[in-house]
Design an enzyme around this catalytic site. Structure first.
Site, PDB file in Angstrom:
ATOM      1  N   TYR A 139      42.847  48.551  44.546  1.00 37.51           N
ATOM      2  CA  TYR A 139      42.820  47.233  45.183  1.00 37.51           C
ATOM      3  C   TYR A 139      41.652  46.421  44.625  1.00 37.51           C
ATOM      4  CZ  TYR A 139      42.053  43.767  48.886  1.00 37.51           C
ATOM      5  OH  TYR A 139      41.843  42.605  49.589  1.00 37.51           O
ATOM      6  N   HIS A 140      41.894  45.136  44.339  1.00 38.81           N
ATOM      7  CA  HIS A 140      40.906  44.256  43.733  1.00 38.81           C
ATOM      8  C   HIS A 140      40.167  43.484  44.822  1.00 38.81           C
ATOM      9  CE1 HIS A 140      38.882  41.597  41.044  1.00 38.81           C
ATOM     10  NE2 HIS A 140      39.642  41.850  40.003  1.00 38.81           N
ATOM     11  N   GLY A 141      38.863  43.706  44.965  1.00 35.84           N
ATOM     12  CA  GLY A 141      38.053  42.929  45.896  1.00 35.84           C
ATOM     13  C   GLY A 141      37.757  41.551  45.346  1.00 35.84           C
ATOM     14  N   GLU A 211      44.886  38.553  43.465  1.00 33.24           N
ATOM     15  CA  GLU A 211      44.509  39.366  44.620  1.00 33.24           C
ATOM     16  C   GLU A 211      43.032  39.180  44.965  1.00 33.24           C
ATOM     17  OE1 GLU A 211      46.196  43.521  45.649  1.00 33.24           O
ATOM     18  OE2 GLU A 211      44.398  43.867  44.430  1.00 33.24           O
TER      19      GLU A 211
END
Length: 351
Positions: A139-141, A211
């Site tokens: 998951y990309h912050g 994202e």
């Protein structure tokens, strides 16, 4: 001799001239002074306000310069301690290659900063193969801090890792050399397959910049049926390691007043022009799941669905949703760390 009537007429004429001249002078002086007062009334407050602003900030700058100088000396002292702590690795790196010493130095500084500011931890690191190619999907912050700290960790452990970054970074002036030193790549399918076959680990965020900017504290994946990473894994015949970093969205967060407006703005520009706030000193823990092995004949869409479910499971198990910056700061400094109890049948305890 002048008659009395002529004398009266001359006096009356001179009186009228003096009266008219007096009236004209009065109105001329009045309007001149009035306009001057108006001009001064408009300009003088601006001049006074600017002078006060300049004096205030000049004084503040003079007060801050010694503080900055003190901080700079302390940063140099910290760098000296880090160098002594990693002396052997740095000396060996400088002997091995031209850029290796610089890379090791940056990694040591980054690792120390992560430990101090975020108490960075890696769980499930045994799932990362010590040799051979593998694909890390996560998951990309808002800011991929987990990639920086994980890269620093792997550099110090002498495990070569490459990161797929957005192409706009290569268009930014002056960043190309640093990206090459840190083993970043724009992420073409052929380039990724070649790196994996050479035995490198490769980090890919399928959500990418979209994202990063459009996701929020609910940690929803925005991958839009992207299959590039699954094609790379199938073609290179390497395992996929799902990962998720706890509190990555609380460390830095994108500011969106309207989700639809933010989405429209990004789709029109494809640039990171949505503001980001941070970096908050919340604890970051990177969780690496068990490897997913794929067959050569596996459909990329099936592989992508499996990876999505595994990443979503890691999020549901390790992250309290919706995220809260204040809550995580409290847990970091004053409270107990929260952790979920659910566990999937195909997950190890170290996931």
């Amino acid at each position: 001799s002048l008659r009395l009537s002529q004398i009266r007429q001359m006096l009356r004429k001179q009186w009228y001239q003096r009266r008219v001249r007096g009236v004209l002078n009065y109105y001329t002086n009045y309007y001149y002074k009035s306009n001057l007062r108006m001009a001064l009334g408009a300009v003088l407050p601006v001049v006074l306000e600017y002078s006060a602003w300049a004096a205030k900030w000049s004084t503040l700058l003079l007060l801050l310069l010694p503080i900055f100088l003190t901080l700079w000396f302390y940063l140099m002292a910290v760098a000296a301690h880090i160098y002594r702590w990693r002396k052997r690795e740095v000396e060996q790196a400088f002997n091995d290659g031209f850029w290796d010493g610089f890379r090791i130095t940056l990694a040591a500084i980054t690792e120390a900063q992560g430990k101090i500011w975020h108490n960075v931890q890696f769980k499930g690191i045994e799932n990362l193969p010590k040799k051979g190619g593998c694909l890390l999907i996560g998951y990309h912050g808002a800011i991929p801090l987990d990639a920086y700290y994980f890269l620093a960790h792997c550099v110090l452990e002498r495990r070569k890792v490459k990161i797929v970054v957005d192409r706009f970074l290569y268009r930014a002036p002056g960043l190309g050399l640093l990206l090459d030193i840190l083993h970043c790549t724009p992420g073409t399918i052929d380039g990724c397959v070649k790196a994996l076959r050479n035995g490198d680990a490769l980090i890919i965020y399928p959500g990418g910049l979209r994202e990063s900017l459009l996701s929020d504290e609910r940690y929803k994946l925005i991958w839009r049926s992207r299959l590039g990473f699954s094609r790379v894994a199938v073609e290179a015949d390497v395992p996929i390691i799902p990962f998720f970093t706890q509190n990555i969205r609380e460390a830095a967060r994108s500011v969106k007043f309207s989700a639809n407006a933010a989405s429209w703005l990004y789709e029109k520009t494809r640039l990171p022009i949505i503001p980001i706030i941070g970096i908050f000193p919340v604890a970051l823990t990177m969780h690496l799941g068990r490897p997913i092995w794929v067959d050569d004949e596996e459909e990329p869409s099936v592989v992508a669905d499996i990876v999505v479910k595994r990443v979503e499971f890691l999020i549901s198990r390790h992250q309290r949703v919706p995220g809260s910056i204040i809550r995580e700061l409290y847990y970091r400094f004053w409270g107990k760390w929260w952790s979920g109890k659910r566990k999937g049948p195909d997950e190890q305890k170290s996931d």
